[in-house]
Design an enzyme around this catalytic site. Structure first.
Site, PDB file in Angstrom:
ATOM      1  N   PRO A  20       0.825  -1.202   0.000  1.00  0.00           N
ATOM      2  CA  PRO A  20       0.000   0.000   0.000  1.00  0.00           C
ATOM      3  C   PRO A  20       0.859   1.251   0.000  1.00  0.00           C
ATOM      4  CG  PRO A  20      -0.644  -1.492   1.774  1.00  0.00           C
ATOM      5  CD  PRO A  20       0.647  -1.989   1.205  1.00  0.00           C
ATOM      6  N   GLU A  21       0.645   2.119  -0.949  1.00  0.00           N
ATOM      7  CA  GLU A  21       1.282   3.432  -0.917  1.00  0.00           C
ATOM      8  C   GLU A  21       0.187   4.436  -0.584  1.00  0.00           C
ATOM      9  OE1 GLU A  21       4.541   4.376  -3.256  1.00  0.00           O
ATOM     10  OE2 GLU A  21       4.680   2.444  -4.253  1.00  0.00           O
ATOM     11  N   ARG A  71       2.880 -10.216   6.211  1.00  0.00           N
ATOM     12  CA  ARG A  71       4.305  -9.977   6.476  1.00  0.00           C
ATOM     13  C   ARG A  71       4.566  -9.223   7.764  1.00  0.00           C
ATOM     14  NH1 ARG A  71       6.482  -8.794   0.340  1.00  0.00           N
ATOM     15  NH2 ARG A  71       5.284 -10.490  -0.561  1.00  0.00           N
ATOM     16  N   ARG A 113      22.527  18.115  -0.369  1.00  0.00           N
ATOM     17  CA  ARG A 113      22.438  16.658  -0.199  1.00  0.00           C
ATOM     18  C   ARG A 113      22.976  15.974  -1.447  1.00  0.00           C
ATOM     19  NH1 ARG A 113      18.560  15.301   3.889  1.00  0.00           N
ATOM     20  NH2 ARG A 113      19.319  13.186   3.573  1.00  0.00           N
TER      21      ARG A 113
END
Length: 270
Positions: A2-3, A109, A151
DNA sequence: CCACGCTCCTGCGCGC
DNA sequence: TGCGCGCAGGAGCGTG
């Protein structure tokens, strides 16, 4: 996995069934999740009325007068509304019962979590430091510019960092970078503002499309299971190694960034 | 502060 | 057809 679109679809799917309802009981069959389900969860939640369900990143927040249930679906979690008498199957960890119906949490999971907090949930340690919602106005190119400044990590890794922006998992990070024409390996701090604007628009478009697709396939209730499901046939690069780029025809390349499968077109993405 | 790698877990795809 | 191996992945957390 699921996102954000799947979590939002789940939220919209279950909300009509439990908003305003009072928890009659809680059945915890298997406490083993990312963090063990508290032995007190049942007594904390029973008798509470769910005033509404919010979402922050991929966390669902079930609000009550006394506290908030923070629920994360992890990799393989799903929520369904079932008759409370339906026999549980393997991996059905928790039932939150509302009269004759139950909200059933399933998670093979076990990467998901259910946590009860009595404090302001926005100050909870798992919520407090999250980046902006990708579909809100706070998420813009200037925000990314500040977050990416100096970064050197690959832009894809930072795009998936929930402290920079929430809800962009591996699949949608790949897709958004493709749409924006940005190479996933590019050092985040070395992307000019106009390209960040394009990236912001792409993230919004990819997530927005997926939510819309989820909305249109919303049935009698909802699911939040595996892959993007309804969105799967709209993927341009994810899982398409060696296939033709939909834009230029060059073969899609597969590499690993931060131990995650990464797909991109070396021609279109610079 | 930043970069990076480890960890949890099971279903599934693949090769033989 | 069956078996066993290894991958997949969200995100918190430890280490340097």
């Amino acid at each position: 996995m699921p996102e954000l679109p799947e979590v939002e679809t789940a939220r919209r799917g279950i909300a009509p069934h439990i908003k305003g309802k009072t928890v009659s009981s809680v059945i915890v069959r298997d406490r083993r999740l990312r963090w063990p389900v508290s032995p007190k969860l049942a007594s904390d939640l029973t008798g509470q009325r769910i005033s509404d369900i919010d979402r922050r990143g991929k966390y669902l927040l079930f609000n009550t007068k006394r506290g908030t249930l923070l629920l994360h679906l992890g990799m393989s979690g799903s929520l369904r509304i079932v008759p409370k008498t339906r026999p549980p199957e393997k991996h059905d960890h928790v039932d939150i019962v509302f009269g004759c119906k139950a909200l059933r949490y399933t998670d093979p999971r076990r990467f998901g979590s259910l946590l009860w907090t009595t404090r302001d949930p926005m100050r909870h340690r798992l919520i407090r430091d999250l980046g902006p919602e990708p579909l809100s106005d706070v998420f813009d190119a200037v925000h990314l510019q500040a977050a990416f400044a100096k970064r050197k990590a690959p832009v894809k890794a930072l795009l998936m960092d929930s402290h920079i922006v929430v809800g962009v998992g591996n699949i949608y990070a790949n897709e958004a970078l493709f749409r924006a024409g940005i190479n996933p390996k590019r050092a985040a701090g070395r992307i000019a503002l106009p390209r960040l604007e394009k990236l912001v628009a792409s993230v919004r478009a990819v997530l927005g499309d997926a939510i819309a697709a989820g909305g249109t396939t919303l049935r009698d209730f909802l699911v939040a299971d595996g892959t993007p499901g309804y969105f799967q046939n709209k993927l341009d690069v994810y899982g398409r190694e060696d296939e033709d780029c939909v834009n230029c025809g060059a073969p899609v390349r597969a590499i690993v960034i931060g131990q995650r499968a990464t797909y991109y077109c070396p021609q279109c993405q610079r």
